[in-house]
Write a protein that holds these residues in place. Sequence first.
Motif, short mmCIF file in Angstrom:
data_model
loop_
_atom_site.label_atom_id
_atom_site.label_comp_id
_atom_site.label_asym_id
_atom_site.label_seq_id
_atom_site.Cartn_x
_atom_site.Cartn_y
_atom_site.Cartn_z
N ASP A 240 0.93 -1.28 -0.02
CA ASP A 240 0.08 0.10 0.04
C ASP A 240 0.88 1.42 0.19
N THR B 174 0.18 5.27 0.46
CA THR B 174 -0.65 6.09 1.09
C THR B 174 -0.14 7.61 0.58
N ALA C 11 -1.76 -1.22 -4.17
CA ALA C 11 -2.61 -0.24 -3.76
C ALA C 11 -2.29 1.18 -3.72
N ILE D 169 -3.57 4.62 -2.18
CA ILE D 169 -4.70 5.20 -1.13
C ILE D 169 -4.53 6.76 -1.10
N ILE E 179 -9.40 4.42 -2.98
CA ILE E 179 -8.46 3.48 -2.98
C ILE E 179 -8.37 3.08 -4.51
N THR F 105 -8.66 3.16 6.74
CA THR F 105 -8.50 2.01 5.39
C THR F 105 -8.47 0.66 5.94
#
Length: 305
Positions: free
Chosen positions: A14, A16, A96, A98, A108, A249
């Motif tokens: 992820d 972010t 991913a 975010i 997302i 999240t």
Amino acid sequence: MTNKVTVLGSLNVDTTMRVKRMPLPGETLQAENKSSAAGGKGANQAVAAARAGAETSFIGKVGKDSSGQFMIESLQDDNIDTTCIATDETVGTGSAFILLDEEGQNSILVYGGSNQQVKKEEVVAAEDKIKNADFLIAQFETPQAAAVEAFKIAKANGVFTILNPAPAAEIDPELLKLSDIIVPNETESATLTGIEVTDEASMVANADKFKEMGVENLIITVGSKGAFYSTKAGHDFVPAFKVKAVDTTAAGDTFLGSLSSQLKPDLSNIAEALTFAQRASSIAVQRLGAMPSIPTYEEIVEANK
């Protein structure tokens, strides 16, 4: 007694980006902060189960890259059995991206990568991990065909199956019939049944619709409000704990993983297990990041004092 939980699911790195607000179409905004961490619905759920005390195993796939090694090591840090994580030679590890605003809401984008390459034969190779579990969890960030295969093995061996239909997608009818319980949020539930979730009556109508589809038991998570459950023994609503969210999240994944660590396969303690899961989720949303925000059993119990 310690619950044994096997998760078939996704492994994503992820990234972010923190922003003041979500950008409008065509708009460019400056991100105030950028960070990377281990994530993916499957991985988050497994870590939540493990940290809440379950003996946890994982079935999934990573790419032959540094991200894949990072994901495996991240799970091993929480004592999760990673022997059934395969490596894809041609497709990279899932990721991913975010966007997180000041209110704690997120948007997302997910790149499936090797998660989309999980094959039936890899599930069959993990048969022992499924047979020896109390609970098998699957979501929709890996192929439904793999979930069907896993759930068939589970049902043949008396293992309780939990389907988290996220992100919402058209469901293979066979998968529904193999699911002992389905755990959507209110949006996913409405997408799958065609019945909007607005009040208790509509939740009961959703439960009835899922029974028609072949799933006897239902939990609908309703964000900061709480969770509705419906089983053969009856239905009720368990309220959430009121906290100030900074990052939602991994809230749903924390909820599901910690639920599986406490739930009895006969669902006799579902209300208590849901309260435990709500508490775990309420801790997670007060922290930044997906996996880093997931609490331990000790933290969940301490918050109850």
